[in-house]
Design an enzyme around this catalytic site. Sequence first.
Site, PDB file in Angstrom:
ATOM      1  N   CYS A   9       0.891  -1.154   0.066  1.00 31.03           N
ATOM      2  CA  CYS A   9      -0.155  -0.112  -0.037  1.00 31.03           C
ATOM      3  C   CYS A   9       0.995   1.305  -0.121  1.00 31.03           C
ATOM      4  O   CYS A   9       2.086   1.112  -0.347  1.00 31.03           O
ATOM      5  CB  CYS A   9      -1.036  -0.043   1.149  1.00 31.03           C
ATOM      6  SG  CYS A   9      -0.150   0.029   3.001  1.00 31.03           S
ATOM      7  N   ARG A  15      -3.351  -0.645   5.389  1.00 26.78           N
ATOM      8  CA  ARG A  15      -3.988  -1.881   4.488  1.00 26.78           C
ATOM      9  C   ARG A  15      -3.123  -2.774   4.273  1.00 26.78           C
ATOM     10  O   ARG A  15      -3.603  -4.033   4.503  1.00 26.78           O
ATOM     11  CB  ARG A  15      -4.399  -1.196   3.367  1.00 26.78           C
ATOM     12  CG  ARG A  15      -5.632  -0.061   3.414  1.00 26.78           C
ATOM     13  CD  ARG A  15      -5.721   0.706   2.056  1.00 26.78           C
ATOM     14  NE  ARG A  15      -4.500   1.529   1.844  1.00 26.78           N
ATOM     15  CZ  ARG A  15      -4.337   2.216   0.857  1.00 26.78           C
ATOM     16  NH1 ARG A  15      -5.142   2.213  -0.164  1.00 26.78           N
ATOM     17  NH2 ARG A  15      -3.221   3.127   0.620  1.00 26.78           N
ATOM     18  N   ASP A 120      -8.310   3.898   1.697  1.00 24.53           N
ATOM     19  CA  ASP A 120      -7.416   4.028   2.557  1.00 24.53           C
ATOM     20  C   ASP A 120      -7.876   4.564   3.661  1.00 24.53           C
ATOM     21  O   ASP A 120      -8.279   6.007   3.938  1.00 24.53           O
ATOM     22  CB  ASP A 120      -6.131   5.176   2.049  1.00 24.53           C
ATOM     23  CG  ASP A 120      -4.862   5.288   2.856  1.00 24.53           C
ATOM     24  OD1 ASP A 120      -5.164   4.667   4.163  1.00 24.53           O
ATOM     25  OD2 ASP A 120      -3.811   5.616   2.300  1.00 24.53           O
TER      26      ASP A 120
HETATM   27  P1  4NP Z   1      -1.771   2.862   4.193  1.00 21.38           P
HETATM   28  O1  4NP Z   1      -2.549   4.137   4.732  1.00 21.38           O
HETATM   29  O2  4NP Z   1      -1.303   3.081   2.630  1.00 21.38           O
HETATM   30  O3  4NP Z   1      -2.951   1.977   4.082  1.00 21.38           O
HETATM   31  O4  4NP Z   1      -0.873   2.272   5.071  1.00 21.38           O
HETATM   32  C1  4NP Z   1      -1.390   5.514   4.588  1.00 21.38           C
HETATM   33  C2  4NP Z   1      -1.050   5.675   5.786  1.00 21.38           C
HETATM   34  C3  4NP Z   1      -0.196   6.878   6.097  1.00 21.38           C
HETATM   35  C4  4NP Z   1       0.016   7.717   4.973  1.00 21.38           C
HETATM   36  C5  4NP Z   1      -0.327   7.312   3.662  1.00 21.38           C
HETATM   37  C6  4NP Z   1      -1.310   6.208   3.760  1.00 21.38           C
HETATM   38  N1  4NP Z   1       0.835   8.808   5.055  1.00 21.38           N
HETATM   39  O5  4NP Z   1       0.890   9.630   4.027  1.00 21.38           O
HETATM   40  O6  4NP Z   1       1.477   9.157   6.093  1.00 21.38           O
END
Ligand code: 4NP
Length: 149
Positions: A9, A15, A120
Amino acid sequence: MTTRILFVCLGNICRSPAAEAIVRARSDGMALALDSAGTGDWHVGQPPYAPMQEAAAARGYDLGDLRARTLTPEDFDRFDLIIAMDRENLRDIERLRHGATTPVKLFTDYTKGPETAVPDPYFTRDFEAALDLIESCAEGLLASLRRAD
Ligand code: 4NP
């Protein structure tokens, strides 16, 4: 033979660690080597995001030992299958391909529903909806692996 699967992800704190833990928890006895990674590097070395850990723990999944890392070109050689949570991940993953033939799929390819991405929850704040969809995709993935056996 062990099938090596990498879940990817953006941040590797919501995710993809949840996908890794959920597939692992439901894969009873299957020869799988599972890992997860992010296309971004903001959270490298950190455990999964606390609200995701709490929502997953309420369903019996322990994400506590996982730590975020970034996707590398070598991952194409280390894994048999790479699974992206959304189309942006898919594009970013494909940018690191260097002639490797490793398939890259969307996780939602494995669910019967109409979804084309795992939204997300870091941004939507809907951890339950993300976990519902991840569980459904996990079951579909495991069914496809059992059929291929
Ligand atoms: P993930 O969610 O891709 O599902 O882990 C996110 C968590 C943090 C960030 C982006 C997506 N961020 O930009 O910090």
